[in-house]
Every structure is written in structure tokens, then in C-alpha cells.
Design an enzyme around this catalytic site. Sequence first.
Site, PDB file in Angstrom:
ATOM      1  CG  ASP A  12      13.061   7.478  -1.882  1.00  0.00           C
ATOM      2  OD1 ASP A  12      12.509   7.762  -1.531  1.00  0.00           O
ATOM      3  OD2 ASP A  12      14.323   7.650  -1.436  1.00  0.00           O
ATOM      4  CG  HIS A  14      10.346   8.350  -6.926  1.00  0.00           C
ATOM      5  ND1 HIS A  14       9.081   8.420  -6.315  1.00  0.00           N
ATOM      6  CD2 HIS A  14      11.325   8.782  -6.338  1.00  0.00           C
ATOM      7  CE1 HIS A  14       9.103   9.156  -5.340  1.00  0.00           C
ATOM      8  NE2 HIS A  14      10.682   9.138  -5.315  1.00  0.00           N
ATOM      9  CG  ASP A  55       8.424   6.982  -2.978  1.00  0.00           C
ATOM     10  OD1 ASP A  55       7.693   6.570  -2.882  1.00  0.00           O
ATOM     11  OD2 ASP A  55       8.608   7.616  -2.952  1.00  0.00           O
ATOM     12  CG  HIS A  91       5.655   9.315  -5.070  1.00  0.00           C
ATOM     13  ND1 HIS A  91       5.158  10.269  -6.192  1.00  0.00           N
ATOM     14  CD2 HIS A  91       6.707  10.102  -4.466  1.00  0.00           C
ATOM     15  CE1 HIS A  91       5.940  11.383  -5.626  1.00  0.00           C
ATOM     16  NE2 HIS A  91       6.562  11.127  -4.764  1.00  0.00           N
ATOM     17  CG  HIS A 171       9.492   5.826   1.656  1.00  0.00           C
ATOM     18  ND1 HIS A 171      10.063   6.176   0.882  1.00  0.00           N
ATOM     19  CD2 HIS A 171       8.968   6.834   1.600  1.00  0.00           C
ATOM     20  CE1 HIS A 171      10.209   6.220   0.433  1.00  0.00           C
ATOM     21  NE2 HIS A 171       9.488   7.893  -0.133  1.00  0.00           N
ATOM     22  CG  HIS A 204      10.356   9.776   2.442  1.00  0.00           C
ATOM     23  ND1 HIS A 204       9.411  11.123   1.388  1.00  0.00           N
ATOM     24  CD2 HIS A 204      10.015  11.369   3.116  1.00  0.00           C
ATOM     25  CE1 HIS A 204       8.009  11.965   1.537  1.00  0.00           C
ATOM     26  NE2 HIS A 204       8.792  12.431   2.777  1.00  0.00           N
ATOM     27  CG  HIS A 206      14.124  12.082  -3.364  1.00  0.00           C
ATOM     28  ND1 HIS A 206      13.698  12.549  -4.402  1.00  0.00           N
ATOM     29  CD2 HIS A 206      13.607  11.004  -2.694  1.00  0.00           C
ATOM     30  CE1 HIS A 206      12.483  12.089  -4.961  1.00  0.00           C
ATOM     31  NE2 HIS A 206      12.646  10.843  -3.778  1.00  0.00           N
TER      32      HIS A 206
END
Length: 220
Positions: A12, A14, A55, A91, A171, A204, A206
Site C-alpha cells: 500500500d 499508493h 497497491d 487500486h 491483498h 490492503h 493499511h
Amino acid sequence: MTTKIRFAHIADAHVGSWREHKMKQLNLDSFSYAIKEILAEHEKEKISFIIIAGDLFNTAIPNVDALKLVTENLKHIYDKGIRVYGVAGSHDYSASGKSMLEVLEKAHLFTNLMKGNVNENQLTLEFTKDPSGVKLAGIIGKKGTLEKNYYNSLNKESFEKEQGQKIFVFHTAINEFKPKTLEKMEGVAFSFLPKGALYYAGGHVHYKFINEALDSKLVF
């Protein structure tokens, strides 16, 4: 006999998220910092590979700044002889397959672990064997936890019978281990995961979570 292997686990990142300039820059700097720390550890004691549990990017087709930064950092990793394995997350997954993860794989900077075949509605995962001897396999994440269908059809017996040190990368939220703040987040039951891996590398949710049971580690 179990061989000691050192590896890093990221999820993650991102990269490419945020519109506000300061937050956007912090996002980029955070990823670069993580890679810098991994390389510093590698200088002390060799790290064989990095796992990215979904992600890496915030979208399947990130902006140029995000792509440049990730490519540059993964090239540093590649030049040090460290492999990078992972799966797409909710994502950066693309149903069409048109994502930057595919581009990175073509450049040998990333290896997608979501490989396998479907026979009679049953998914059998294919392992990727690292030069260290560790075998890795994984399942991608999709928006709305649509990846649940993969777990419903997963041939767990095939995974569990595979000999050697194994890592499973995913994930997806695991219902039994969600904190109260994430109670409404849809996930899958712990029983959906195949048994027999020494390490389960998740993403996933966080938040940092480590659970040790049955001689395995489940890590978000």
C-alpha cells in the site's frame, strides 16, 4: 531443513496519490525512504528479495512523476541483485491488464506472482521460485473484494502439497484480524488462505499487524 532468508515486505505505497502538492511529495518521499532503508539493510546483510503486497501505485496508470520515481528506485534495487515480487492491489489492478505493473515486469523490475490455470472451475496457482530456493505465489486484490471468487475456487491442496519454503502474497482483509475501526471492510475468512506457507505477506488494510501461529507468520 529451513534456510534463513532475508527479505522485505511492502504494501500500500499508493505512489501517485494525493493532489495537494505537499502531501503528494510526502507520498513520493515515503516510498524512496523505504527503498533507501532496504538498501541500507542490504549492505549490512544481504536481502534476497522484496515483496510488494499490492497497491504499489494508486491507479493502474499513474502519472509520470510517480512512474519515474518508482522506476528509478526499482532500478537501484535491480542493480543490487535484489528481486522484486508482488501482486496488484485494488487500486493498481486493471481488468484489461493494461497497468504499469505489466510495464515494470516487461522491464524485469517486477515479477507478478498471480499466475496459474483454471480447470473445471478450480484455480491452481503456479509458484515462482526465487534463486534462494523460496517459492512464492499470490492472489491479486480487486475493488469491492471481488477477488473473493479466486479464494472460493482456489485449489488449496495443490499449494499445500508443494514442497519447500513457501510464501503466500495477498491483498485482502482477513476478517478474524480486522481492528474495530475496519469492521465494515469486506474481507475473507482466515480459512480461505492455503496452509503450509512459512510467511503470509498481506496488504490492503493499511495497518501493521503480525500474527504468529502454526509455525507461520501472517503479516500486513
